[in-house]
Enzyme design. Sequence first.
Site, PDB file in Angstrom:
ATOM      1  N   ILE A 282       0.815  -1.076  -0.104  1.00 40.40           N
ATOM      2  CA  ILE A 282      -0.086  -0.014  -0.054  1.00 40.40           C
ATOM      3  C   ILE A 282       0.782   1.173  -0.007  1.00 40.40           C
ATOM      4  CG2 ILE A 282      -1.831   1.173   1.093  1.00 40.40           C
ATOM      5  CD1 ILE A 282      -2.728  -1.316   2.295  1.00 40.40           C
TER       6      ILE A 282
ATOM      7  N   HIS B 232       9.151   3.476  -0.099  1.00 38.35           N
ATOM      8  CA  HIS B 232       9.619   2.466  -1.088  1.00 38.35           C
ATOM      9  C   HIS B 232       8.726   1.484  -1.614  1.00 38.35           C
ATOM     10  CE1 HIS B 232      10.239   0.577   3.056  1.00 38.35           C
ATOM     11  NE2 HIS B 232      10.023  -0.529   2.254  1.00 38.35           N
TER      12      HIS B 232
HETATM   13  N1  INI Z   1       5.489  -5.335   3.044  1.00 34.99           N
HETATM   14  C1  INI Z   1       4.102  -5.641   2.449  1.00 34.99           C
HETATM   15  O1  INI Z   1       3.743  -6.688   2.165  1.00 34.99           O
HETATM   16  N2  INI Z   1       3.220  -4.512   2.161  1.00 34.99           N
HETATM   17  C2  INI Z   1       3.676  -2.928   2.311  1.00 34.99           C
HETATM   18  O2  INI Z   1       2.906  -2.130   2.050  1.00 34.99           O
HETATM   19  C3  INI Z   1       4.967  -3.084   2.828  1.00 34.99           C
HETATM   20  N3  INI Z   1       5.398  -1.591   2.969  1.00 34.99           N
HETATM   21  O3  INI Z   1       4.519  -0.691   3.272  1.00 34.99           O
HETATM   22  O4  INI Z   1       6.555  -1.402   3.417  1.00 34.99           O
HETATM   23  C4  INI Z   1       5.987  -3.762   3.262  1.00 34.99           C
HETATM   24  N4  INI Z   1       7.108  -3.741   3.802  1.00 34.99           N
HETATM   25  C5  INI Z   1       8.111  -4.886   4.136  1.00 34.99           C
HETATM   26  C6  INI Z   1       8.512  -5.750   3.191  1.00 34.99           C
HETATM   27  O5  INI Z   1       7.641  -6.137   2.545  1.00 34.99           O
HETATM   28  C7  INI Z   1       9.500  -6.540   3.992  1.00 34.99           C
HETATM   29  O6  INI Z   1       8.927  -7.453   4.714  1.00 34.99           O
HETATM   30  C8  INI Z   1      10.636  -6.138   4.710  1.00 34.99           C
HETATM   31  O7  INI Z   1      11.203  -4.844   4.217  1.00 34.99           O
HETATM   32  C9  INI Z   1      11.702  -6.851   5.381  1.00 34.99           C
HETATM   33  O8  INI Z   1      12.336  -7.239   3.976  1.00 34.99           O
END
Ligand code: INI
Length: 197
Positions: free
Chosen positions: A87, A93
Site C-alpha cells: 500500500i 519505497h
Molecule cells: N510489505 C508489504 O507486504 N506491504 C507493504 O505495504 C510494505 N510496506 O509498506 O513497506 C511492506 N514492507 C515490508 C517488506 O515487504 C519486507 O517484509 C521488509 O522490508 C523486510 O524485508
Amino acid sequence: MAIFEGTFSQTDGLRFAIVIGRFNDLVTGKLLEGCQDCLKRHGIDVNPHGTQVDYAWVPGAFELPMVARQLALSERYNAVICLGAVIKGQTPHFEYVSAEVSKGIAAAGFQTGVPVVFGVLTTDTMQQALERAGIKSNLGWEYGMSALEMASLMRQVKGTTPNHYAGTPVTNPTIAPVGHSVLPAAVHASDASSQTH
Ligand code: INI
C-alpha cells in the site's frame, strides 16, 4: 494437434502451497479467506492438516518470491499462490517493494516450471485494498481460480511432452536466469527436426 485449456472440475490429487505476507494482514487475511473459499468450492481440502494445501507465512510481500520458489522447487505442488498487499500511503519505497515482488514471483514460476500466482494487491490506499479484499469483491477468489486453471493446464501440457524430450526429463530443473532456457542442452533444433510427430 491439440487445444490445451485448464478445467476447474478434476481437482482430485491437486496440491497447492499458499504463501501469505503478514504485513497488512487485515487485507492479506481476507485474500486468504477468499482464496480458500474458491479452492474449497472446487473440491479442494483446504485444511492445513489435510493433504492438498500447505501454508507459509512470511513477514511481507518482499519475502514472497524466495519462499514461493523454494516450495515450487520441492516438486510437491501443482501451483503456488502468493498473497500480499503493498500500500503506497505507508511507504516511500512502495515502488521498490512492488517491483521486486512482481519480478521475483514471475522468476519463481519461470525458473521452476511450476505456476506461481501473483496475488499481490498494489494500491494507493488501505481503503482501495480492502475494497479488493472483500468489501466490494475479493480478488483472493480470482487468485484461487488462476491456480486451479494453471494447475490443470500444466498437467495437460506436461503430460503431452513430445517423444524426443522423454529421454531427458527435467525433473529437477537447472536454475537459469529469467529469459534463459532450462531445457536439457542435448535438445537442439536439429534433434527436433529429425523427429516424426
Ligand atoms: N510489505 C508489504 O507486504 N506491504 C507493504 O505495504 C510494505 N510496506 O509498506 O513497506 C511492506 N514492507 C515490508 C517488506 O515487504 C519486507 O517484509 C521488509 O522490508 C523486510 O524485508
